[in-house]
Design an enzyme around this catalytic site. Sequence first.
Site, PDB file in Angstrom:
ATOM      1  CG  PHE A 138      -2.027   1.028   1.041  1.00  0.00           C
ATOM      2  CD1 PHE A 138      -3.104   1.007   0.655  1.00  0.00           C
ATOM      3  CD2 PHE A 138      -1.788   2.248   1.626  1.00  0.00           C
ATOM      4  CE1 PHE A 138      -3.998   2.134   0.425  1.00  0.00           C
ATOM      5  CE2 PHE A 138      -2.548   3.448   1.716  1.00  0.00           C
ATOM      6  CZ  PHE A 138      -3.582   3.207   1.023  1.00  0.00           C
ATOM      7  CG  ASP A 223       5.621   3.434   1.554  1.00  0.00           C
ATOM      8  OD1 ASP A 223       5.621   4.171   2.778  1.00  0.00           O
ATOM      9  OD2 ASP A 223       4.671   2.911   1.012  1.00  0.00           O
ATOM     10  CE  LYS A 252       0.111   5.434   7.650  1.00  0.00           C
ATOM     11  NZ  LYS A 252      -1.269   5.933   7.793  1.00  0.00           N
TER      12      LYS A 252
END
Length: 393
Positions: A138, A223, A252
């Site tokens: 993702f 990532d 995040k």
Amino acid sequence: MKLEEIMSIDEKHYMNTFGKRTPVAFDHGKGIYLYTEEGEEYMDMFAGIAVTSLGHGHEGFTAAVQEQVGKLIHTSSLYYIKNQALLAKRICDCSVADRVYFANSGAEANEGAMKLAKIYFYKQGIEKYEIITLNSSFHGRTLATVAATGQPKYQKPYKPLVPGISHVEINDFEALEAAVTDKTCAIMLEVVQGESGVHICDDEYLIKVRKLCDEKNIILIFDEVQTGMGRTGEMFAYQTTPVEPDIFTLAKALGNGVPIGALCAKEFVAKGFEPGDHGGTFGGNPLATAAGMAVFDAFEKENIVENARAMGDYFEEKVKALGSPEITEVRRKGLMIGLQMPEGRAAEVQKKLFTDHVLVGCVGGHTLRILPPLIITKADIDKFISKLEAALA
């Protein structure tokens, strides 16, 4: 305002991208707890999907953000920004990165990484533009990062996708090697795949991937939108492995809830971007980078990364001590935890935990996904384990 009224307004005016959400609305938080307007307390074991690593209402972080709001929120990157420069240096000082670019989100940071890999070869007159990612990955919700995300359910409505992106199975080096062509410019992967249920890249696999990239002149991108900033028991997940990426991305937890993303690169590839090649209005503004600086301050003063490592070990020990036959596998790195269960059971347990005022995530009905704030203590874990045991009963 009562929950029913909020839900009614939302249903009428907010785009229906989330459907019927979990029926609760929070007013404030403290530590690992969230509170409704009526004062109901919920144990937050999901941290806003790995975002609020310092928990809620952290005094130092809150004071720093409040001070910055009172001074200056935005000027744009047409001008020098002290916080932007200092946060970039801070990331470089504790990582393999030599240069950093700030964005507004993880998807934007990942798209920037893909652009950087492409332009790096373009500037050399080398025709390399294909990118390989992993199945079940993702990487974001933009058109390019949806194409990079190895999950058909996210891609189907947006075809034709951005071309030149292919996917292979995690930890299958032969499949990856076979997918490489003379046009491959980058391999992008998550050291730990979070959204699909905490699946971890093997060290042996990563060593082979790194060697392949070196031999074939391919940029290796990690990532770390979810794994970065202490989640895995090191500041960055790559530091738990034997290899280094050429580019890695953050978001995040970097802002503890204030939106910020970061594209971090070694000097040789960072040179691919020159003035005018990339940019953005809000990325790295004084407020967002002040938040990032405050997160780093808290991490250093409160030994947050060390706590994540120790509490992750303690969490796994306590889960295994339950001896529940319903937990068929514990997948974990630091405080990034996936508890495998029989199909459908994890969704049932998640609902029971919510009824008991505990927030956790769930993947496909089969994996309980747990991402607590990194400030969590043994007492907190003990309390959660007792509630998990009751939910499993």
